[in-house]
Design an enzyme around this catalytic site. Structure first.
Site, PDB file in Angstrom:
ATOM      1  CD  GLU A   1      45.377  39.703  31.255  1.00 42.18           C
ATOM      2  OE1 GLU A   1      44.769  38.708  31.698  1.00 42.18           O
ATOM      3  OE2 GLU A   1      44.954  40.867  31.347  1.00 42.18           O
TER       4      GLU A   1
ATOM      5  NE  ARG B   1      15.248  23.862  66.707  1.00 46.20           N
ATOM      6  CZ  ARG B   1      15.157  24.793  65.755  1.00 46.20           C
ATOM      7  NH1 ARG B   1      15.608  24.549  64.529  1.00 46.20           N
ATOM      8  NH2 ARG B   1      14.636  25.967  66.025  1.00 46.20           N
TER       9      ARG B   1
ATOM     10  NE  ARG C   1      43.979  45.303  35.422  1.00 47.31           N
ATOM     11  CZ  ARG C   1      43.657  46.093  34.417  1.00 47.31           C
ATOM     12  NH1 ARG C   1      42.492  46.738  34.415  1.00 47.31           N
ATOM     13  NH2 ARG C   1      44.494  46.266  33.411  1.00 47.31           N
ATOM     14  CG  HIS C   2      49.690  44.735  36.583  1.00 48.98           C
ATOM     15  ND1 HIS C   2      49.768  45.967  35.944  1.00 48.98           N
ATOM     16  CD2 HIS C   2      49.026  43.923  35.723  1.00 48.98           C
ATOM     17  CE1 HIS C   2      49.185  45.892  34.767  1.00 48.98           C
ATOM     18  NE2 HIS C   2      48.724  44.656  34.601  1.00 48.98           N
TER      19      HIS C   2
END
Length: 442
Positions: free
Chosen positions: A306, A128, A191-192
């Protein structure tokens, strides 16, 4: 399996194979007419979405491999939408042989070849592609004469050509493609570890880790070490299988990657570098302290800090409600747009904006990366990579102790989650995990 059933399966596969070739042959006038009809009907659906359903951007994913087809597309758009709707043609051209082979194997997992013998399917697709090659008219001189916008990407970003790019969205598309790659890699987000302010329910601030938070940091470094080693083994096995004929049920084809000149295209992949990015806040920095700096590239980034709570930094939500009742209620009504008053106060939208550079770098790099952030940062990063609704960002549930891993793939992104177990001081895999909003958990 009986001989009759085996013969029937082979004949069915051959009929499918032949029908594919006949349908995509440009010399087959009825098939060509049908393909053009379907292409225009699909384009009309897309235009209806933009013109009548408040759509902003539409993507017509089709081959559009001839000037005749591209001209017909422009003509239909101008007839229905006038000259105000911008059009950008995007062409992806593959010249690298290893990259082509990987692309072709990737196609075998699509709907066109579902249930078909993979060896026959690969042969069919190569035929093809040959038909398209023989009749393909690349984007270039004609489009430039017509003053059309186009972007040509060669070998998945090895080279990018842009012509007459105008406007913010078109420009951002170029910028994205310049930083795009399909290298197999992992993006870890967490996350921490628990901080002293977490224990006391205070937001913001720059507290140190609690004793339990320190245990989390130690376990995190050991677990990532193990996962890094496991990924290297998986890549070696995947490379070995890519040198063999495709097998039934193989759903992990090699990632399409460009071969760097001078490198042996058949050589085994080298172990990848691993980056660890933290914010510049102590609790995030301390969560990365057990990673070996000889083995990991550790960086501190202010962009991962943050959300700054302005006048509310270091306060509990009860203290905010008592001292600033109007601000407390305003935030409850619209967390996404609300900005804390006071020096440095931010909104979710501010954090989204400053994380753009981090996201682009994570998309661009071919190394593994672990991002040790905070609740708002983790919410934004997960929402982006998982394609979640922006309106849900501010209420996603991302508790302490969760570790998420994403693997960018040619179609979508692989996602898994692990939960820290304080009893074993290790991480438990959570099957079929979905990031939910806080409302969905109620």
């Amino acid at each position: 399996m009986s001989n009759n059933k085996q013969t029937l399966l082979i004949l069915t596969a051959l009929r499918t194979w032949i029908s594919h070739l006949i349908f995509f042959d440009p010399k087959n006038a009825p098939a060509k007419q049908l393909r053009e009809k379907v292409a225009m009907e699909t384009l009309d659906e897309l235009l209806n979405y933009i013109l009548y359903e408040n759509g902003s951007v539409g993507i017509l994913d089709a081959t559009n491999s001839t000037r005749e087809r591209r001209t017909a597309i422009v003509k239909r758009i101008r007839e229905r939408a006038g000259n105000e709707l911008g059009i950008v043609f995007l062409e992806s051209e593959c010249r690298d042989e290893k990259l082509l082979e990987a692309n072709m194997r990737l196609k075998l997992s699509g709907p066109d070849y579902k249930g078909m013998d993979p060896t026959l399917a690969l042969e069919d697709f190569k035929r093809r592609v040959k038909i398209y090659e023989d009749n393909y008219e690349p984007v270039g001189d004609y489009e430039e004469q017509m003053n059309w916008q186009y972007i040509k990407m060669v070998d998945v970003g090895r080279k990018v050509v842009a012509h007459q790019i105008r406007g913010f969205l078109a420009g951002q598309t170029v910028y994205y493609l310049l930083n795009f790659n399909l290298a197999p890699r992992q993006i870890w987000i967490t996350r921490h570890g628990e901080s002293m302010d977490n224990i006391n329910g205070r937001i913001g601030g720059d507290a140190k880790l609690s004793p339990d938070g320190d245990k989390y940091a130690r376990a995190l470094a050991k677990f990532i070490d193990q996962q890094r080693h496991a990924f290297n083994i998986k890549m070696q096995e995947k490379h070995a299988s890519s040198l063999l004929p495709p097998r039934p049920g193989d759903i992990t084809p090699p990632n399409p990657e460009y071969t760097i000149p001078g490198n042996d295209p058949n050589s085994a992949p080298a172990p990848k570098n691993f980056c660890v990015w933290t914010s510049m806040l102590q609790r995030s920095i301390d969560t990365a302290k057990y990673f070996d700096e000889e083995e990991y590239d550790i960086k501190e980034m202010r962009m991962l800090n943050e959300l700054n709570a302005g006048v509310a930094e270091g306060m509990t939500y009860e203290e905010i409600r008592t001292k600033f009742p109007e601000e407390y209620n305003a935030r409850r009504l619209d967390k996404l747009h609300y900005r804390y008053p006071g020096a440095g106060g931010e909104s979710y939208l501010d954090v989204i904006n400053r994380l753009r550079a981090v996201i682009v770098e994570a998309e661009r790099m071919t190394d593994h990366v672990l991002l040790i952030g905070h609740r708002v940062v983790a919410r934004v990063l997960l929402a982006y990579f998982l394609g979640l609704d922006r309106d849900d960002v501010a209420c996603l549930d991302v508790p302490l102790g969760m570790l998420y891993v994403l693997e960018p793939k040619p179609y979508g992104v692989g996602f898994q989650a692990y939960q820290y177990n304080p009893e074993t001081q290790w991480f438990d895999h959570i099957p079929d995990y979905k990031v939910k909003t806080e409302k969905q958990l109620q």
